[in-house]
Design a protein around this motif. Structure first.
Motif, PDB file in Angstrom:
ATOM      1  N   VAL A  94      25.276  10.385  -3.446  1.00 50.13           N
ATOM      2  CA  VAL A  94      23.850  10.681  -3.430  1.00 50.13           C
ATOM      3  C   VAL A  94      23.383  11.113  -4.824  1.00 50.13           C
ATOM      4  N   GLY A  95      22.099  11.210  -4.965  1.00 52.65           N
ATOM      5  CA  GLY A  95      21.511  11.590  -6.247  1.00 52.65           C
ATOM      6  C   GLY A  95      20.210  10.831  -6.401  1.00 52.65           C
ATOM      7  N   LEU A  96      19.399  11.282  -7.322  1.00 52.48           N
ATOM      8  CA  LEU A  96      18.100  10.645  -7.516  1.00 52.48           C
ATOM      9  C   LEU A  96      18.283   9.218  -8.027  1.00 52.48           C
ATOM     10  N   ASP A  97      17.266   8.421  -7.872  1.00 54.89           N
ATOM     11  CA  ASP A  97      17.304   7.064  -8.404  1.00 54.89           C
ATOM     12  C   ASP A  97      17.512   7.126  -9.918  1.00 54.89           C
ATOM     13  N   ASN A  98      18.269   6.197 -10.419  1.00 52.62           N
ATOM     14  CA  ASN A  98      18.564   6.100 -11.855  1.00 52.62           C
ATOM     15  C   ASN A  98      19.632   7.088 -12.355  1.00 52.62           C
ATOM     16  N   SER A 139      14.548  10.847   2.614  1.00 54.52           N
ATOM     17  CA  SER A 139      14.381  11.440   3.947  1.00 54.52           C
ATOM     18  C   SER A 139      15.336  10.814   4.957  1.00 54.52           C
ATOM     19  N   SER A 140      15.893   9.653   4.630  1.00 57.30           N
ATOM     20  CA  SER A 140      16.819   9.021   5.580  1.00 57.30           C
ATOM     21  C   SER A 140      18.282   9.258   5.213  1.00 57.30           C
ATOM     22  N   TRP A 141      18.528  10.074   4.169  1.00 59.22           N
ATOM     23  CA  TRP A 141      19.914  10.369   3.798  1.00 59.22           C
ATOM     24  C   TRP A 141      20.686  10.899   5.004  1.00 59.22           C
ATOM     25  N   GLY A 169      18.384   6.501  -3.869  1.00 53.37           N
ATOM     26  CA  GLY A 169      17.851   7.818  -4.192  1.00 53.37           C
ATOM     27  C   GLY A 169      16.352   7.907  -4.369  1.00 53.37           C
ATOM     28  N   GLN A 170      15.664   6.769  -4.202  1.00 53.37           N
ATOM     29  CA  GLN A 170      14.217   6.818  -4.370  1.00 53.37           C
ATOM     30  C   GLN A 170      13.613   7.770  -3.341  1.00 53.37           C
ATOM     31  N   ALA A 193      15.275  20.012 -10.816  1.00 51.66           N
ATOM     32  CA  ALA A 193      14.788  20.886  -9.732  1.00 51.66           C
ATOM     33  C   ALA A 193      14.786  20.148  -8.397  1.00 51.66           C
ATOM     34  N   ILE A 194      14.449  18.868  -8.446  1.00 48.30           N
ATOM     35  CA  ILE A 194      14.442  18.071  -7.208  1.00 48.30           C
ATOM     36  C   ILE A 194      15.872  17.893  -6.707  1.00 48.30           C
ATOM     37  N   THR A 195      16.784  17.646  -7.647  1.00 48.35           N
ATOM     38  CA  THR A 195      18.198  17.508  -7.282  1.00 48.35           C
ATOM     39  C   THR A 195      18.703  18.784  -6.620  1.00 48.35           C
ATOM     40  N   LYS A 196      18.291  19.923  -7.197  1.00 44.94           N
ATOM     41  CA  LYS A 196      18.720  21.209  -6.641  1.00 44.94           C
ATOM     42  C   LYS A 196      18.233  21.366  -5.202  1.00 44.94           C
ATOM     43  N   GLU A 197      16.968  21.029  -5.006  1.00 48.82           N
ATOM     44  CA  GLU A 197      16.388  21.092  -3.658  1.00 48.82           C
ATOM     45  C   GLU A 197      17.175  20.220  -2.683  1.00 48.82           C
ATOM     46  N   GLU A 198      17.458  18.988  -3.103  1.00 48.80           N
ATOM     47  CA  GLU A 198      18.179  18.051  -2.229  1.00 48.80           C
ATOM     48  C   GLU A 198      19.596  18.549  -1.956  1.00 48.80           C
ATOM     49  N   LEU A 199      20.232  19.139  -2.975  1.00 49.95           N
ATOM     50  CA  LEU A 199      21.594  19.652  -2.807  1.00 49.95           C
ATOM     51  C   LEU A 199      21.625  20.727  -1.718  1.00 49.95           C
ATOM     52  N   TYR A 200      20.719  21.701  -1.813  1.00 53.48           N
ATOM     53  CA  TYR A 200      20.763  22.800  -0.847  1.00 53.48           C
ATOM     54  C   TYR A 200      20.287  22.367   0.532  1.00 53.48           C
TER      55      TYR A 200
END
Ligand code: G3D
Ligand code: MG
Length: 172
Positions: A15-19, A68-70, A62-63, A93-100
């Motif tokens: 997982v991770g953000l796009d790009n 939301s479907s992860w 990651g887009q 910051a977005i990555t951090k949010e998704e991680l937690y």
């Protein structure tokens, strides 16, 4: 192999953000000569075999629209590989949010987390230590975690990440 011995597959989600470099990392695993692979199962699922350990790796888009479907991929996940673009300070910051969000998810409560601080070849990138601090990794007590700096383009650091994963197998 012992008769009746079941070859166990360990489910991994990337997982991770796009790009961030998720697909490049998976591609590097497939190209690496120390890793033996079986034919592609699906467009974004690959089996990777490291020292007799089979990992089934799901490269998840990651887009924003896909994030939301992860959770539809979470069940039976043993490892989360979180790929961070170390040059992308704005979106950490977005990555951090998704991680937690992931760590709080019931289906991932037994998952170990490998964080790849990718794109270490880029000038001015954040170091693994900076990313670790920003993501407050030391506060994570309920999941095993490990951060590894890497460059997916050259493959540098990727083997060390895989080694940490294989070292976790059987540790519970
Ligand atoms: P994703 O699957 O997470 O969306 P990709 O990301 O694997 O498609 O990679 C996105 C872009 O980042 C690609 O560039 C890829 O070559 C680049 N990239 C991945 N890893 C590294 C790295 O370690 N260093 C550098 N410099 N670039 C990297 P393009 O130009 O093909 O879009
Ligand atoms: Mg991709």
């Amino acid at each position: 192999k012992r008769p009746g011995h079941q070859c166990q597959e360990h489910k991994v989600i990337i997982v991770g953000l796009d790009n961030a470099g998720k697909t490049t990392i998976l591609y590097q695993f497939l190209m690496n000569e120390v890793v033996h692979t079986s034919p592609t199962i699906g467009s974004n699922v690959e089996e990777i075999v490291v020292k007799n350990t089979h990992f089934l790796m799901w490269d998840i888009g990651g887009q924003e629209s896909l994030r939301s479907s992860w959770n539809t991929y979470y069940s039976n996940t043993e490892f989360i590989i979180l790929v961070v673009d170390s040059i992308d300070r704005e979106r950490l910051a977005i990555t951090k949010e998704e991680l937690y969000r992931m760590l709080a998810h019931e289906d991932l409560r037994k998952a170990a987390v490998l964080i790849f601080a990718n794109k270490q070849d880029m000038k001015g990138c954040m170091t693994a230590a900076e990313i670790s601090k920003y993501l407050t990794l030391s506060s994570i007590k309920d999941h095993p975690w490990h951060i590894q700096s890497c460059c997916a383009l050259t493959g540098e650091g990727l083997c060390q990440g895989l080694e940490w994963m294989t070292s976790r197998i059987g540790v519970r």
